[in-house]
Scaffold this active site. Sequence first.
Site, short mmCIF file in Angstrom:
data_model
loop_
_atom_site.label_atom_id
_atom_site.label_comp_id
_atom_site.label_asym_id
_atom_site.label_seq_id
_atom_site.Cartn_x
_atom_site.Cartn_y
_atom_site.Cartn_z
N GLU B 109 33.20 -27.01 34.79
CA GLU B 109 33.00 -27.77 34.70
C GLU B 109 32.72 -28.52 33.35
O GLU B 109 33.66 -29.98 33.21
CB GLU B 109 31.01 -28.16 34.45
CG GLU B 109 30.65 -27.86 36.26
CD GLU B 109 30.53 -25.72 36.72
OE1 GLU B 109 30.87 -25.25 35.62
OE2 GLU B 109 30.73 -26.08 37.68
N HIS B 178 18.14 -23.67 37.79
CA HIS B 178 18.89 -24.58 38.67
C HIS B 178 17.88 -25.80 39.32
O HIS B 178 18.17 -26.40 40.78
CB HIS B 178 19.34 -23.10 40.09
CG HIS B 178 19.95 -22.57 39.56
ND1 HIS B 178 20.20 -21.63 39.03
CD2 HIS B 178 21.26 -22.91 40.27
CE1 HIS B 178 21.11 -21.23 38.81
NE2 HIS B 178 22.89 -21.63 39.95
#
Lengths: 421, 383
Positions: B109, B178
């Site tokens: 990322e 998450h």
Amino acid sequence: MNGSRSMLRLATAALRQGSSLPGSAGKGAYCKTEFLVRGYAADADAYDKMPDSGKKPDSGEIVVEIPVKFNLHLLESGPPQEAITTKEELMKSYTDMSVIRRAEISADMLFKSQMIRGFCHLYDGQEAVAVGMERALTFDDSVITAYRDHGIFLGRGGTALELFSELMGKKTGCALGKGGSMHLYHRKHNFWGGWGIVGSVPPLGAGLAFAHKYMKKPNVVVAIYGDGAGNQGQLYEAQNLAALWNLPLILLIENNHFGMGTAEWRASKKVTHYDRVPYIPGIKADGMDMFSVREAFKYCKEHCLAGKGPIMLEADTYRYHGHSMSDPGSTYRSRKEIQGMRQERDPIERIRKIILTEELVTKEELKDLDKKIRAEVEDAAAKAREEPFPSDDELFANIYKADSGLVAYGCDRRKTKVEMP
Amino acid sequence: MLGVFRHQANGARLIVSKFLGQGKGGCSVRRPFVHASPLSRGMADVAVVADKMNVRDALNSALDEELTRDPLVYVMGEEVGQYQGAYKITKGLLEKYGIERVRDTPITEMGFTGIGVGSAFYGLKPVVEFMSINFAMQAIDHVINSAAKMLYMSGGKISVPIVFRGPNGAAAGVGAQHSQCFAAWYGSCPGLKVLMPYDAEEARGLLKAAIRDPDPCIFLENELLYGVEYPMSAASKDKDFTLPIGQAKIMREGKDVTIVTFSRQVEIALKAADILAKDGISAEIINLRSIRPLDRPCINNSVRKTSRLVTLEEGWPQHGVGCEIIATICDESFFYLDAPPERICGADVPMPYAVNLEALAVPTMDDIIRIVKRCCHRGRAAA
């Protein structure tokens, strides 16, 4: 011959064959991976014949050949290409791997019946890595891994009941039901999780190794990551620090060749991992052969405890399931490849063959053992289903270690306000 | 910019961008699609705008139209291409636009976000997908330090026309790492535009607006809404349909209390309002759509009308979006209030996995009804 280079050559040939243009999403472009079945064996024929073993009748020891050659990086010599084992070790390893296999099959069914929620990443196919590793370590050594952690947890001595309880969110789970599939822990046996963010494990593992060294522990830390995480910048940072500070860290790469749906040659300029760092030695082992993993780990542990710093251990392995339960695993791999792996390189089959060839137990006894393992695992799952969920006040427990006087709020601030004593 | 049209064997039309050169990655394939694989059914997979669409298809149609409209737009992220998108938002785009414009990335990322931002400096218009906005934390340095602050730091010389997008907040049983909602963190950052659509029409209109916007936008979606269908207005089907950034929408008019919310909680608030109406409480529901810039006039005008405020969000309470809404009312409309404002937020805990605990950690309809009633019965009586 370097197995990985031949695989790369095959991969490029397959790519060229499959599509003449970039952007074509034809199945040929990336699904011509049947070669994975064979391509990793330095000697493909090695997998056709039974692993050669010489029984020493007096000592009760069995010598098992490790057919796939270890690849070495920055090492003069590596682990031996044969393993000495005993009936006890073989039977225990067979049992351990079978427990993992059956647990993952049960987890699959539980997920489909919605007893397990969220994400579920299964480990079947990779059992030899978890079990081979434990054969070379003790529970005083530390292990930390990412989200494909069910097999590692069981290998670390976690029970099937604790596993299934956690997967179903029950209070008897190893994280009291608050972690879930990706967050399994076993503090007593030095299993540090269970992490959801790709790439976060190597620095954490290096930190554990730093602490071990600081406290002068005669132990190693195994930080496990997958090929998908191999390009993360923080991995490189952890490697540099581990080497600079000479930490007792084994970086285990469980290379199952796919980062979710992306094959390794689509993600990495260099598809091998053990030889990526010019100042950290590495070994590539056959991750489908428990003895290859065991010998490699023995070697690595010795290396670290001799104060030689970190070492990379790449295990060439394979997952039968997709990335997670929401991924069928067959849109980017051919069924032929998956079937081929099951037939030719299954880790449990390998040990089964040795046991039967050496006539350590009869076929019927082994079948009974299989039945017994299956029954025990399914009982654990059934028992976990009956366990209760955590109580409501667990919601605010363990936000902080020192939480005396802490005030925490629920969704309705005036209704749910909790003050810690 | 758009050149040749080629007719595929299956009758579909393939647009080849002249800008990127014919055949070399600008177009997908020259040969007809013959594969049975679900991955290469080609353009049939790209969503078509219809009277009812789910959020997934609405986002897909927005990406498709913006990729067609502007050849400088490209999509980048994990599994966006061959896998058709982890949540299928980008399905069919690789086949239609080729690998130059729909780029699969490794799981890095920080790296690919930095690459996206750098390419935006030079004039490209990337749409960077994060498989979860939770993973954007790995890249947050580039989002804030490299993208948001750039125009200001360079004295207005270098702008960053980039869009970051992905599912944000809690889903179902995905655990602590998450499930975080990032609206408040990104919403506090000057230089960044933060959008949070609710239904399919908003998803489509706001994403198209974000891609056309010259500033860095972060587009926070909701995984649980991807599969939900909503009616689409006739205007929303136009390929130039956009919604204005920075404008909230009054979903339901009312006179007793203003509920300010966004994303998935809009739906729950609307249902709660129906139930409250039966008890004689008329709730006005404001759907923010845009966390930054915040539509302060809309919120203030509403509270000046109703005299009561309840904010509703799924994220953590401390320093959350609700805090800024209450602050803006205190700044501008304090003396219009008849009761202290109420905040409904997610519980002040990392998201637990166990299903019963997770239910306690996210606001429910019961919470909304109880709190709105409490707000309405406190303080001075309504006129």
